[in-house]
Scaffold this motif. Structure first.
Motif, PDB file in Angstrom:
ATOM      1  N   ARG A  70       0.837  -1.201   0.000  1.00 17.51           N
ATOM      2  CA  ARG A  70       0.000   0.000   0.000  1.00 17.51           C
ATOM      3  C   ARG A  70       0.873   1.253   0.000  1.00 17.51           C
ATOM      4  N   PHE A  71       1.870   1.258   0.870  1.00 15.53           N
ATOM      5  CA  PHE A  71       2.703   2.447   1.014  1.00 15.53           C
ATOM      6  C   PHE A  71       3.475   2.747  -0.261  1.00 15.53           C
ATOM      7  N   THR A  72       3.968   1.713  -0.942  1.00 15.84           N
ATOM      8  CA  THR A  72       4.743   1.948  -2.161  1.00 15.84           C
ATOM      9  C   THR A  72       3.884   2.515  -3.282  1.00 15.84           C
ATOM     10  N   ARG A  73       2.555   2.400  -3.151  1.00 14.53           N
ATOM     11  CA  ARG A  73       1.666   2.931  -4.184  1.00 14.53           C
ATOM     12  C   ARG A  73       0.871   4.130  -3.709  1.00 14.53           C
ATOM     13  N   GLU A  74       1.341   4.788  -2.650  1.00 13.07           N
ATOM     14  CA  GLU A  74       0.611   5.927  -2.100  1.00 13.07           C
ATOM     15  C   GLU A  74       0.511   7.100  -3.064  1.00 13.07           C
ATOM     16  N   ASN A  75       1.437   7.191  -4.010  1.00 12.61           N
ATOM     17  CA  ASN A  75       1.396   8.319  -4.928  1.00 12.61           C
ATOM     18  C   ASN A  75       0.197   8.237  -5.869  1.00 12.61           C
ATOM     19  N   THR A  76      -0.397   7.054  -6.042  1.00 15.50           N
ATOM     20  CA  THR A  76      -1.539   6.924  -6.940  1.00 15.50           C
ATOM     21  C   THR A  76      -2.839   6.630  -6.202  1.00 15.50           C
TER      22      THR A  76
ATOM     23  N   GLU B 127      -8.563  10.162  -5.267  1.00 16.62           N
ATOM     24  CA  GLU B 127      -9.176  11.476  -5.464  1.00 16.62           C
ATOM     25  C   GLU B 127      -8.952  11.869  -6.921  1.00 16.62           C
ATOM     26  N   VAL B 128     -10.019  12.053  -7.661  1.00 16.31           N
ATOM     27  CA  VAL B 128      -9.892  12.314  -9.093  1.00 16.31           C
ATOM     28  C   VAL B 128      -9.773  13.814  -9.348  1.00 16.31           C
ATOM     29  N   ASP B 129      -9.061  14.168 -10.427  1.00 17.49           N
ATOM     30  CA  ASP B 129      -8.922  15.575 -10.812  1.00 17.49           C
ATOM     31  C   ASP B 129      -9.453  15.761 -12.231  1.00 17.49           C
ATOM     32  N   ASP B 130      -9.237  16.951 -12.783  1.00 13.06           N
ATOM     33  CA  ASP B 130      -9.790  17.272 -14.109  1.00 13.06           C
ATOM     34  C   ASP B 130      -9.256  16.366 -15.207  1.00 13.06           C
ATOM     35  N   ASP B 131      -8.064  15.804 -15.005  1.00 14.82           N
ATOM     36  CA  ASP B 131      -7.455  14.960 -16.037  1.00 14.82           C
ATOM     37  C   ASP B 131      -7.932  13.517 -15.988  1.00 14.82           C
ATOM     38  N   SER B 132      -8.734  13.159 -14.994  1.00 14.43           N
ATOM     39  CA  SER B 132      -9.160  11.769 -14.846  1.00 14.43           C
ATOM     40  C   SER B 132     -10.132  11.368 -15.950  1.00 14.43           C
ATOM     41  N   GLY B 133      -9.994  10.128 -16.412  1.00 14.18           N
ATOM     42  CA  GLY B 133     -10.914   9.601 -17.407  1.00 14.18           C
ATOM     43  C   GLY B 133     -12.298   9.345 -16.864  1.00 14.18           C
ATOM     44  N   LEU B 134     -12.479   9.462 -15.528  1.00 14.44           N
ATOM     45  CA  LEU B 134     -13.794   9.241 -14.937  1.00 14.44           C
ATOM     46  C   LEU B 134     -14.633  10.511 -14.842  1.00 14.44           C
TER      47      LEU B 134
ATOM     48  N   VAL C 142      -5.196   0.648 -14.347  1.00 16.28           N
ATOM     49  CA  VAL C 142      -6.400   1.414 -14.045  1.00 16.28           C
ATOM     50  C   VAL C 142      -6.055   2.678 -13.274  1.00 16.28           C
ATOM     51  N   THR C 143      -5.212   2.551 -12.238  1.00 13.71           N
ATOM     52  CA  THR C 143      -4.848   3.737 -11.468  1.00 13.71           C
ATOM     53  C   THR C 143      -4.122   4.767 -12.325  1.00 13.71           C
ATOM     54  N   ALA C 144      -3.323   4.313 -13.282  1.00  8.50           N
ATOM     55  CA  ALA C 144      -2.647   5.255 -14.179  1.00  8.50           C
ATOM     56  C   ALA C 144      -3.648   6.000 -15.051  1.00  8.50           C
ATOM     57  N   ALA C 145      -4.763   5.338 -15.394  1.00  6.28           N
ATOM     58  CA  ALA C 145      -5.759   5.942 -16.278  1.00  6.28           C
ATOM     59  C   ALA C 145      -6.686   6.916 -15.555  1.00  6.28           C
ATOM     60  N   ILE C 146      -6.685   6.839 -14.222  1.00 12.10           N
ATOM     61  CA  ILE C 146      -7.588   7.731 -13.506  1.00 12.10           C
ATOM     62  C   ILE C 146      -6.811   8.735 -12.668  1.00 12.10           C
TER      63      ILE C 146
END
Length: 445
Positions: free
Chosen positions: A356-362, A380-387, A441-445
């Motif tokens: 979990r900790f190693t992936r905290e940036n995403t 937390e999604v931002d304006d660039d998220s595909g969702l 998936v996390t990279a896409a969102i």
């Protein structure tokens, strides 16, 4: 990212397997046979040698590492490895320890021992146990979005009213999402016409009170509320931490410890715990203490065989839920097959926390389902998220994998995700994702 993992046991191997597809991973272990096995089974470079030796860590080129994870079964070796890594370079260091005292020292002065992040196996295991006791009919529980959202996994027993129902028939709660059906080795994303079978495990996501209501539906003959009478068997560090955490939740457990001196220490440290100095395998003694009337029994003795014996004894005497600590990871399924309700493996819990900790940036929060077969994550999604900006029925199919939107939190408001729901920038979204596609998936969102 270059990652050096010290220790190739259950913890280190699990972390290496989760990171090697997307990072350059080096594993250090003292066992040459284990090193050779890893070189063939994973896409890693495995180095044989003493993890506390500066020469071995130089051979692993720790000076060029971005991250060092010290995950052996020896606390002192892990701390020494982190200190040596700081002497050789500027890697971010993560240390696994068993003794809570090391964690308390580190929390007072982060960076002590050359450790940037520390996880305590015994404390993590106790926390996992207490979460499960909080929802006795569940086999796994995690909380997201600062406690607003709960994910729980339930087993559908032969006598459950859910057997034979479709998901559409079982989904009677507006704020609950059926995220997955685990059947054998398969993970099925449920449709309205998916029919539930005995032996299935169902993953649901929603507000805590709704998840508890669903628990009453799934297992109506069992209590779905929080256990009140809890026995903790074994006064070692996991047993002590479990009792301490139960006290914090307003539960006064009974702790069984055979050693007289240790029992006195526990009684002095745990003001709201009744400490019983007795043999945990003495059925007559336990019966006199109303052991069979317990809502939950935690077996936290010093070996797996004793924990299995205590758990089965508790079931025979009539106890409600049994939770057993299992040090050998491959025994978990066996324990649950023969009648233990939930088996908790400290090494698996620790490996998940470090991953979990190693992936905290995403992700803000990450939980694993059935030993990494699937993941539940909060982002937390931002304006660039595909969702963002489109109805869920349109945006989710564009993601690179099978995904279920389990919950949406907007500010402090919890929204029930439906096909027409439009996710906005700044929303916290809880997703259920197949583990093999999770990073994509996390990279896409």
């Amino acid at each position: 990212m270059r990652v050096v993992i010290v220790g190739a046991g259950e913890v280190g191997s699990n972390i290496a397997a989760s990171l090697c597809d997307s990072h350059e991973v080096v594993v250090v272990d003292h066992d040459p046979d284990r090193v050779e096995e890893l070189n063939y089974s994973l896409d890693v470079l495995a180095v044989a040698g003493d993890a506390a030796s500066i020469e071995t860590l130089e051979d692993a080129d720790v000076g060029a590492a971005d991250l060092l994870v010290a995950s052996t079964d020896d606390d002192e070796t892990n701390l020494a490895s982190c200190g040596t890594a700081k002497a050789l370079g500027d890697a971010f260091t993560i240390a696994r320890v068993k003794q809570y005292g090391y964690l308390r020292t580190w929390e007072r002065a982060p960076g002590t021992f050359g450790v940037d992040f520390m996880v305590c196996s015994n404390l993590l295991t106790a926390e996992d146990i207490v979460k499960i006791i909080g929802l006795p009919t569940a086999v796994d529980v995690e909380r997201f979005a600062n406690g607003l959202v709960e994910m729980a996994e339930f087993e559908v027993d032969d006598d459950s009213p859910l057997v034979g129902q479709t998901v559409r028939e079982a989904d009677r709660y507006e704020m609950l999402t059926f995220a997955a059906i685990l059947r054998g080795e398969t993970v099925e994303l449920p449709r309205g016409d998916s029919r539930l079978q005995a032996g299935d495990r169902v993953v649901v996501i929603g507000p805590s009170e709704t998840v508890h209501e669903f628990a009453s539906t799934a297992t109506p003959d069992e209590t779905a509320g929080e256990a009140e009478m809890v026995f903790v068997v074994g006064g070692g560090e996991i047993g002590f931490q479990t009792a301490r955490l139960l006290q914090e939740r307003g539960i006064s457990p009974r702790l069984v410890e055979q050693d007289a001196e240790r029992a006195r220490e526990l009684a002095e440290s745990l003001a709201d715990t009744v400490v019983l100095q007795t043999d945990a395998t003495d059925a007559n003694a336990l019966d006199r203490e109303n052991f069979g009337e317990a809502d939950a029994v935690v077996a936290a003795l010093d070996n797996d065989q004793k924990n299995l014996l205590v758990s089965l004894l508790a079931k025979r005497l009539g106890a409600g839920q049994t939770v057993a600590v299992v040090e050998t990871g491959e025994y978990r399924d066996l324990f649950e097959t023969v009648g233990v309700d939930v088996a908790v493996n400290p090494r698996t819990v620790t490996a998940e926390e470090i991953t979990r900790f190693t992936r905290e940036n995403t992700t803000e929060k990450l939980a694993f389902i059935e030993d990494d077969r699937a993941e539940v994550l909060e982002v937390e999604v931002d304006d660039d998220s595909g969702l963002v900006g489109r109805p869920i029925r349109e945006s989710v199919p564009d993601l690179p994998g099978d995904v279920v939107v389990g919950a949406i939190v907007r500010g402090r408001e919890l929204l029930s995700p439906r096909g027409e729901t439009v996710i906005q920038s700044g929303d916290h979204v809880v997703l259920f994702v197949d583990a093999e596609r999770a990073e994509a998936v996390t990279a896409a969102i």
